[in-house]
Design a protein around this motif. Sequence first.
Motif, PDB file in Angstrom:
ATOM      1  N   UNK A  56       0.764  -1.256  -0.102  1.00  0.00           N
ATOM      2  CA  UNK A  56      -0.054   0.116  -0.016  1.00  0.00           C
ATOM      3  C   UNK A  56       0.977   1.348   0.018  1.00  0.00           C
ATOM      4  N   UNK A  57       2.082   1.254   0.788  1.00  0.00           N
ATOM      5  CA  UNK A  57       2.853   2.273   0.861  1.00  0.00           C
ATOM      6  C   UNK A  57       3.377   2.801  -0.370  1.00  0.00           C
ATOM      7  N   UNK A  58       3.868   1.838  -1.225  1.00  0.00           N
ATOM      8  CA  UNK A  58       4.710   1.885  -2.583  1.00  0.00           C
ATOM      9  C   UNK A  58       3.577   2.289  -3.518  1.00  0.00           C
ATOM     10  N   UNK A  59       2.472   1.848  -3.381  1.00  0.00           N
ATOM     11  CA  UNK A  59       1.478   2.098  -4.600  1.00  0.00           C
ATOM     12  C   UNK A  59       1.068   3.590  -4.256  1.00  0.00           C
ATOM     13  N   UNK A  60       0.624   4.121  -3.035  1.00  0.00           N
ATOM     14  CA  UNK A  60       0.360   5.252  -2.733  1.00  0.00           C
ATOM     15  C   UNK A  60       1.292   6.361  -3.173  1.00  0.00           C
ATOM     16  N   UNK A  61       2.642   5.995  -2.876  1.00  0.00           N
ATOM     17  CA  UNK A  61       3.616   6.753  -3.048  1.00  0.00           C
ATOM     18  C   UNK A  61       3.921   7.066  -4.626  1.00  0.00           C
ATOM     19  N   UNK A  87       2.318   9.298   4.481  1.00  0.00           N
ATOM     20  CA  UNK A  87       1.706   8.022   4.133  1.00  0.00           C
ATOM     21  C   UNK A  87       2.144   6.875   4.987  1.00  0.00           C
ATOM     22  N   UNK A  88       3.485   6.786   5.194  1.00  0.00           N
ATOM     23  CA  UNK A  88       3.684   5.256   6.190  1.00  0.00           C
ATOM     24  C   UNK A  88       3.249   5.576   7.532  1.00  0.00           C
ATOM     25  N   UNK A  89       3.021   6.744   8.148  1.00  0.00           N
ATOM     26  CA  UNK A  89       2.273   6.444   9.493  1.00  0.00           C
ATOM     27  C   UNK A  89       0.675   6.229   9.197  1.00  0.00           C
ATOM     28  N   UNK A  90       0.239   6.594   8.096  1.00  0.00           N
ATOM     29  CA  UNK A  90      -1.250   6.529   8.061  1.00  0.00           C
ATOM     30  C   UNK A  90      -1.481   5.136   7.525  1.00  0.00           C
TER      31      UNK A  90
END
Length: 175
Positions: A56-61, A87-90
């Motif tokens: 999820x982190x990679x895709x959102x970034x 993004x990461x903490x979310x």
Amino acid sequence: MKKYIIGVIAAAAIAFGVWYFFSPGYALSNMRDAAVEGDADKLEQYIDFASLRESMKAQLKAKMMVEMAKDDNPLGGLGMAIGMGMIDPMIDGMMTPEGMRAMMLQKSADQLASGEAIDEVEAPEWNIERVSFSELRAYPKTENPDEEKAAMIFKRDGLSWRLSEIDLSEIPMGE
């Protein structure tokens, strides 16, 4: 003896076919049941949270980088850069057993934390698309087949399936 061997092979082939076709639906049903029961340990059996978070982190970034490249406004870029740091903490906060439970039940975390009774949750219908022997994609069925939706990607884990990624590629961002 020959009939016995043929019978064992036939029984094994039938058992494999039953497992192959029904195990994804069984895993999805068990995930839903764990969410309804609030059983975090059981939910963790069906979700690879570490893999899910990283995906999820990679895709959102990546989606945010594409949007930043489109934006000519320097302040817009600054806002996106600040968003990238969030993004990461979310994702770490959302991709937990409690967060996935709320998503699966389509309730807010506050509603679940308040102990609000969970009415009978209708089990969604799923379209299951096998990518390979060890991977499948599950899409919720909708009335509009052209509707953009995220796919849940499951990887085989022994004889069961674990959610390892949610593919957001079909979901538009910032439109």
